[in-house]
Scaffold this motif. Structure first.
Motif, PDB file in Angstrom:
ATOM      1  N   TRP A 164       7.306  34.146 -28.965  1.00 12.22           N
ATOM      2  CA  TRP A 164       7.667  32.804 -29.434  1.00 12.22           C
ATOM      3  C   TRP A 164       8.257  32.826 -30.843  1.00 12.22           C
ATOM      4  O   TRP A 164       8.989  31.912 -31.220  1.00 12.22           O
ATOM      5  N   GLN A 165       7.906  33.826 -31.626  1.00 14.88           N
ATOM      6  CA  GLN A 165       8.318  33.887 -33.032  1.00 14.88           C
ATOM      7  C   GLN A 165       9.642  34.622 -33.244  1.00 14.88           C
ATOM      8  O   GLN A 165      10.030  34.871 -34.386  1.00 14.88           O
ATOM      9  N   GLY A 185       1.024  30.628 -33.066  1.00 19.66           N
ATOM     10  CA  GLY A 185       2.306  31.249 -32.771  1.00 19.66           C
ATOM     11  C   GLY A 185       2.205  32.454 -31.866  1.00 19.66           C
ATOM     12  O   GLY A 185       3.214  33.109 -31.584  1.00 19.66           O
ATOM     13  N   VAL A 228       2.999  29.215 -39.306  1.00 16.54           N
ATOM     14  CA  VAL A 228       2.569  29.367 -37.909  1.00 16.54           C
ATOM     15  C   VAL A 228       2.599  30.842 -37.494  1.00 16.54           C
ATOM     16  O   VAL A 228       3.086  31.210 -36.432  1.00 16.54           O
ATOM     17  N   SER A 229       2.060  31.680 -38.355  1.00 13.99           N
ATOM     18  CA  SER A 229       2.052  33.116 -38.089  1.00 13.99           C
ATOM     19  C   SER A 229       0.784  33.578 -37.376  1.00 13.99           C
ATOM     20  O   SER A 229       0.701  34.723 -36.942  1.00 13.99           O
ATOM     21  N   SER A 252       5.964  26.093 -25.947  1.00 13.60           N
ATOM     22  CA  SER A 252       5.904  27.033 -27.059  1.00 13.60           C
ATOM     23  C   SER A 252       5.080  26.374 -28.159  1.00 13.60           C
ATOM     24  O   SER A 252       5.556  25.464 -28.845  1.00 13.60           O
ATOM     25  N   TYR A 309       4.260  27.611 -30.881  1.00  9.89           N
ATOM     26  CA  TYR A 309       4.910  27.932 -32.154  1.00  9.89           C
ATOM     27  C   TYR A 309       5.926  26.849 -32.518  1.00  9.89           C
ATOM     28  O   TYR A 309       5.897  26.291 -33.630  1.00  9.89           O
TER      29      TYR A 309
END
Length: 450
Positions: A21-22, A82, A77-78, A201, A203
């Motif tokens: 997603w990232q 995420g 959002v790490s 998602s 994230y």
């Protein structure tokens, strides 16, 4: 487990694995609204996942002139938000009987209703605010491979139907083995349960919420880990100070949205919220599966564990891509070694092998077909959840000292709790007495800090 729970979580690691997603990262991933860290704020929110972003947004909606600073140790959002599997799925029947035994019927019903309401509200929020996160409401299928679990599931569903009348949270369809094998393309199933859920998602959803909060004046400070905090009296009130590598910042109100890392800042939470290392794999589906995707979410239920899986919906650039997570039950002691582990820069090798191969096994070689020419695996990553002993979060005021709040410990179940938990916490912090009484009617008492 006692040994694992006693391991201090520390700060989030640098250079974690990058989730499906990232990639690519958001344009606000490294945003700092001010070049230097402010000395003071009205509210400091620590953590930028779905909890932190929603809490900041709710506070700014209620108090538009408030100075709200959000601290994030890494990129926005790490953390777990995420990195999750993309489900909004309650599976309330799997915990209903235990909640009734431990907490009472009224509370068990309230939890199930809250989880359902959170799913509906999450997708409605994304739609209302135009957040591009592939929000999709769908049916989900729990494919059961253990007869004991199938019988227990039917008992729980029966109890929910009996006690919750026609509430949609108690609406399940039960499929026997032959029906499940044919309908869901799962040749080894003992049976299946079908009910309402969704995919997205998370994230992109949390990034969208942060952008809404930015428009209301939020000051995010990314790559600014909170290393310690303390309180002291100031003009007859409590003042909190948060130390970071870039200096300190003070505020009368602090919110910990730090999930599995919470005990780093508040040692009293050591053993109450325990980090849990999880893994997910994004895969190209076998050529035998529908090229438009499976259309629904899945879980695969075993005697002591499960996997969770979504198929990316039509309209997304990667329609049909499967994300599947789990595998803890394949490890010794049902994955006890993954508790207390915060290294999301690495993967657990045996889970890696299992997640790569299990999809073909679940659907059967004939249904799966040949692998895509580009290979099965697109991306693999890990993430850190926050586990609690009863599987329920901690939401509300912490300690007898004024101004310290928390919303954390979602036990891998955050996407069916966090949105409504943030709403409830905002009411606890700045709502009226009437709003608080109303909130008590729908927010489970068992999740409120005491």
């Amino acid at each position: 487990m006692e040994e694992r729970a006693a391991i201090p979580p520390g700060l989030p690691r640098l250079n974690p694995t990058i989730s499906y997603w990232q990639d690519p990262p958001s344009d606000i991933g490294c945003l700092r609204s001010t070049a230097s860290l402010p000395e003071k704020a009205d509210y400091i929110v620590i953590g930028s996942g779905i909890s932190g972003s929603c809490i900041a947004y709710n506070l700014l909606c209620r108090q538009p002139k408030a100075k709200v600073v959000l601290l994030e140790a890494r990129r926005a959002v790490s953390g777990a938000t995420g990195r999750n599997g993309g489900h909004t799925k309650a599976a309330s029947y799997r915990s209903f009987l235990e909640h009734e035994r431990e907490l009472g019927l009224e509370e068990a019903i309230k939890i199930a209703k809250l989880e359902y309401a959170n799913i509906v509200a999450t997708h409605a929020f994304a739609k209302t605010h135009g957040i591009d996160c592939a929000s999709t409401e769908c049916q989900t299928f729990d494919i059961v491979y253990c007869q004991t679990q199938f019988v227990l599931g039917k008992q729980a569903i029966g109890r929910m139907r009996q006690t919750m009348e026609d509430h949609p949270a108690a609406q399940y369809k039960i499929w026997d083995a032959d029906e499940a094998k044919e309908k869901f393309l799962t040749p080894n199933a003992c049976g299946a349960f079908e009910y309402y859920a969704g995919s997205l998602s998370a994230y992109q959803l949390a990034i969208g919420v942060l952008k809404l909060a930015l428009a209301k004046g939020l000051n995010p400070q990314t790559t600014t880990p909170a290393t310690s905090l303390w309180s002291e009296p100031c003009s007859g009130k409590t003042q909190w100070t948060v130390q970071t590598p870039r200096g300190s910042i003070a505020a009368p109100e602090i919110v910990l949205a730090t999930n599995g890392y919470s005990a780093h800042l508040l040692p009293m939470l050591q053993g109450a919220i325990v980090p849990l290392h999880g893994q997910i794999c994004a895969q190209r589906p076998g050529l035998g599966l529908p090229h438009t995707g499976l259309g629904n979410a899945y879980s695969f239920i075993h005697e002591t564990g499960y996997e969770y899986m979504i198929s990316r919906p039509p309209g997304t650039p990667d329609t049909g891509t499967i994300t599947i997570g789990g595998g803890l039950w394949k490890l010794e002691n049902n994955g006890a070694s993954r508790y207390g582990e915060t290294n999301d820069t690495a993967l657990e090798p045996s889970i890696t092998l299992f997640l790569r191969d299990c999809t073909e096994e679940y659907f059967g070689p004939e249904n799966w077909g040949a692998d895509h020419a580009s290979g099965r695996v697109k991306k693999e990553w890990s993430g850190i959840m926050g586990a609690s002993a009863d599987g329920l979060p901690y939401v509300g005021a912490l300690t007898d000292t004024q101004g310290l709040w928390i919303s954390a410990g979602f036990h891998g179940h955050g996407m069916v709790w966090c949105l409504k938990a943030a709403e409830a916490l905002a009411v606890m912090m700045v709502g009226s007495e009437a709003e608080y009484r109303e909130m008590e009617e729908w927010f489970p008492r068992s999740a409120v800090c005491e």
